[in-house]
Design an enzyme around this catalytic site. Structure first.
Site, mmCIF file in Angstrom:
data_model
loop_
_atom_site.group_PDB
_atom_site.id
_atom_site.type_symbol
_atom_site.label_atom_id
_atom_site.label_comp_id
_atom_site.label_asym_id
_atom_site.label_seq_id
_atom_site.Cartn_x
_atom_site.Cartn_y
_atom_site.Cartn_z
ATOM 1 N N GLU A 1 22.541 -37.158 -17.788
ATOM 2 C CA GLU A 1 22.346 -37.892 -16.550
ATOM 3 C C GLU A 1 23.342 -37.472 -15.463
ATOM 4 O O GLU A 1 22.970 -37.233 -14.327
ATOM 5 C CB GLU A 1 22.458 -39.402 -16.810
ATOM 6 C CG GLU A 1 21.437 -40.182 -16.016
ATOM 7 C CD GLU A 1 21.771 -41.666 -15.971
ATOM 8 O OE1 GLU A 1 22.751 -42.091 -16.592
ATOM 9 O OE2 GLU A 1 21.023 -42.382 -15.286
ATOM 10 N N ASP A 2 24.598 -37.409 -15.842
ATOM 11 C CA ASP A 2 25.645 -37.137 -14.855
ATOM 12 C C ASP A 2 26.171 -35.709 -14.914
ATOM 13 O O ASP A 2 26.717 -35.207 -13.945
ATOM 14 C CB ASP A 2 26.845 -38.092 -15.061
ATOM 15 C CG ASP A 2 26.408 -39.547 -15.008
ATOM 16 O OD1 ASP A 2 25.386 -39.822 -14.365
ATOM 17 O OD2 ASP A 2 27.095 -40.394 -15.616
#
Ligand code: MN
Length: 368
Positions: free
Chosen positions: A75-76
């Protein structure tokens, strides 16, 4: 920064493959988060590394620990789901995906929605390991919440209290429940948190000396009965649960008898009942306060004997009697030192038990 050695040091008897997996995930995640920072200004990777260490402390297996290392990497970070699957396999990707999905459901503060959100999260997780990674993630986020912008703190702390602590409780991870609650409490109601901490501190001083005497006396009596392989400890009630109880008791601290409890941890179930006999012979029990959670475990699997007695040394005291195994489970829950397969069998059994038990108010199907 949590080192990979520290993480592996917390694992119980890891195989060479387990160690290789965790080391690989550690380096992989470090690279994926390279250059990113947390609100605190620390490298982002401090977060997944800390999460993984918490998972190791809670006895999770290597795959779950590795998933903890990688839980924010897709996600990051700058890696794709395909990368993770190729390097670490479908099972690990499944956990990472699950944690990401949980993150999309946010608590907005209406209490009547809390239960449905808890159910939604559990259903979304569909695998107990996903929930446990999420709880470990939340624990570290709460430990570092003071660095988060002020307007976000309260929502996150409330979500922890209303959603994640109850989930930890239902999984039987009592230790995690209390830690999450007490980390969140000061952000939700700072004045009350300070007040309750002061009340507890006063009461602790008062009861500690008395409890030490009770402890000594009980040890002598148990030794007379031939019971020498046991240990005792004193547990203080968590601040948030004390706050809840104070509210129910009109803020009268003298009506609360379990701020401090004496725990007696013995080898076998027979020893539990023998110890109970000794306790009741020594101190008068309060009527209606005895609970046999060994014969009738709580729906989350919790087992212990609870009794409240009147002692000359420390006044009214709650005494909890349990085996080592029950103690470990009360802290780490059904997740403690079990493989995933064992875990599934265990949940199956608990569900069966919960359905049979007349005390059951909860179905375990959602834990699956
Ligand atoms: Mn995270």
């Amino acid at each position: 920064m949590t080192t990979v050695k520290e993480i592996i040091g917390e694992m119980s008897t890891p195989s060479p493959e387990d160690i290789a997996l965790v080391e690989n995930a550690y380096e992989y995640s470090k690279k994926a988060h390279g250059g990113q920072t947390r609100y605190s200004g620390e490298p982002y990777f401090t977060h997944p590394a800390a999460t993984a260490k918490i998972l190791a402390e809670y006895g999770m297996d290597a795959t779950t620990i590795a998933a903890g290392l990688l839980h924010d990497a897709v996600e990051d970070g700058c890696i794709s789901r395909a990368d993770v699957e190729k390097e670490f396999g479908k099972d690990l990707l499944f956990i990472v995906d699950g944690v990401t999905k949980l993150g999309t459901h946010k608590y907005r503060g209406a209490e009547r929605h809390a239960e449905s959100l808890r159910r939604l999260l559990v259903a979304t997780a569909s695998d107990i390991r996903v929930l446990i990674v999420k709880l470990a993630d939340r624990k570290h986020n709460m430990q570092t919440l003071k660095h988060v912008p002020e307007h976000k703190r309260r929502r996150i702390a409330l979500e922890t209290l209303e959603i994640y602590a109850p989930i930890a409780d239902r999984l039987g991870i009592g230790k995690m429940k209390n830690i999450l609650e007490d980390l969140a409490f000061p952000f939700v109601d700072p004045d009350a948190a300070t007040h309750v901490a002061e009340v507890r501190k006063l009461k602790t001083k008062e009861t500690e000396d008395g409890l030490a005497k009770v402890q000594k006396e009980l040890k002598q009596q148990l030794a007379k009965k031939g019971l020498t392989t046991f240990r005792t400890d004193i547990r203080m009630k968590g601040l948030w649960s004390l706050h809840q109880k104070l509210r129910r008791k009109h803020d009268d601290i003298n009506l609360i008898h379990d701020i401090a409890a004496l725990r007696v941890i013995v080898p076998t179930i027979e020893d539990c009942y023998a110890t109970l006999g000794t306790v009741h012979a020594l101190y008068k029990p309060l009527p209606g306060e005895f609970k046999d959670y060994i014969a009738f475990p709580k729906p989350n699997g919790y087992q212990s004997l609870h009794t409240t007695v009147v002692t000359p040394e420390a006044g009214i005291v709650e005494i909890q009697i349990r085996t080592e195994e029950m103690h470990r489970r009360a802290q780490f829950g059904i997740a403690s030192h079990m493989s995933y397969k064992q875990l599934r069998e265990k949940v199956g059994k608990l569900e069966e038990k919960a359905q049979k038990s007349r005390f059951s108010s909860l179905s375990f199907s959602w834990v699956r």
